[in-house]
Design an enzyme around this catalytic site. Sequence first.
Site, PDB file in Angstrom:
ATOM      1  CG  ASN A  16       5.068   8.444   8.233  1.00 14.87           C
ATOM      2  OD1 ASN A  16       4.824   9.576   7.822  1.00 14.87           O
ATOM      3  ND2 ASN A  16       5.770   7.566   7.532  1.00 14.87           N
TER       4      ASN A  16
ATOM      5  CE  LYS B  17       3.443   5.489   5.630  1.00 13.98           C
ATOM      6  NZ  LYS B  17       3.455   4.128   5.095  1.00 13.98           N
TER       7      LYS B  17
ATOM      8  CG  HIS C 270       9.179   5.409   5.521  1.00 15.31           C
ATOM      9  ND1 HIS C 270       8.550   4.727   4.502  1.00 15.31           N
ATOM     10  CD2 HIS C 270       8.398   5.210   6.622  1.00 15.31           C
ATOM     11  CE1 HIS C 270       7.453   4.161   4.956  1.00 15.31           C
ATOM     12  NE2 HIS C 270       7.334   4.439   6.243  1.00 15.31           N
TER      13      HIS C 270
ATOM     14  CD  GLU D  69       5.623   4.774   2.247  1.00 11.83           C
ATOM     15  OE1 GLU D  69       4.744   3.997   2.650  1.00 11.83           O
ATOM     16  OE2 GLU D  69       5.652   5.987   2.544  1.00 11.83           O
TER      17      GLU D  69
ATOM     18  CD  GLU E 158       8.386   1.994   9.415  1.00 14.56           C
ATOM     19  OE1 GLU E 158       7.306   2.263   9.922  1.00 14.56           O
ATOM     20  OE2 GLU E 158       8.817   2.573   8.406  1.00 14.56           O
TER      21      GLU E 158
ATOM     22  N   GLY F 104       1.720  -1.213   5.480  1.00 15.75           N
ATOM     23  CA  GLY F 104       0.503  -0.962   4.710  1.00 15.75           C
ATOM     24  C   GLY F 104      -0.111  -2.195   4.091  1.00 15.75           C
TER      25      GLY F 104
ATOM     26  CB  SER G 177       0.370  -3.694   9.454  1.00 15.71           C
ATOM     27  OG  SER G 177       0.473  -3.466   8.063  1.00 15.71           O
TER      28      SER G 177
END
Length: 251
Positions: A10, A12, A95, A97, A167, A173, A213
């Site tokens: 991904n 992003k 996701h 985010e 996730e 991240g 990560s």
Amino acid sequence: MTRQFFVGGNFKMNPSSLEAKKALCTILNDADLDQNTEVVIAPPALYLLPTQELIRKDIKVSAQNCYVKTSGAYTGEISPAALKDAGIPYVILGHSERRTIFGESSEFVAEKTRAALDQGLSVILCVGETLEQREANQTSEVVEGQLKEVVKVVKEEEWSKIVIAYEPVWAIGTGRTATSAQAQETHAEIRKYLASAVSSAVAEATRIIYGGSVNKGNCRELATQPDVDGFLVGGASLKAEFIEIINAKRA
């Protein structure tokens, strides 16, 4: 049943130039990749078609999002029908985010999943808990709640078009990674939930991948877990170490 290992990258909103995308594609095109692993990369929407032209044919391209409608006055959104027409086979939905920054509910993610499946797209469906939820021992409750809405709208035979990406939000991240034991425990719980909510056949066949990560230092240990069927990789997918992650199952 042997589930094919799956590694997604991904990107992003990175990197922010076509030349940088070309460089990434060149690295992957020249790499010796495990042919037993399905590889999918998700560049920003603007670069979907150029990436599809540049990348080798055994690597698939995914959109990072799509909308619930196929057309209409929805400025800035991406139609699942347009993705299908453009030959893009995958889309990432749910996701963290999208859920946290853009306020997407589990019901809305399920609605988008339904829209994507209706167009023949395959879905990388993301689920996961926050640090506060994990510390409160709510991981199973949260993840099952996110999946429950999708279970309501997806037919049993359509689960073959879905890859579940677990996730944990606290590991995306941040440099923090769930231990292999933590990942295995949650993946096993997801599989158990699918068995009860859908069917044992779907639970056995559905690939459940880990994201958070993932890097060259932890991918091989994570890949040894029986219910970890691959990875959804963020930052490391922009680096040469992505090749080592793709090859995590190679002896």
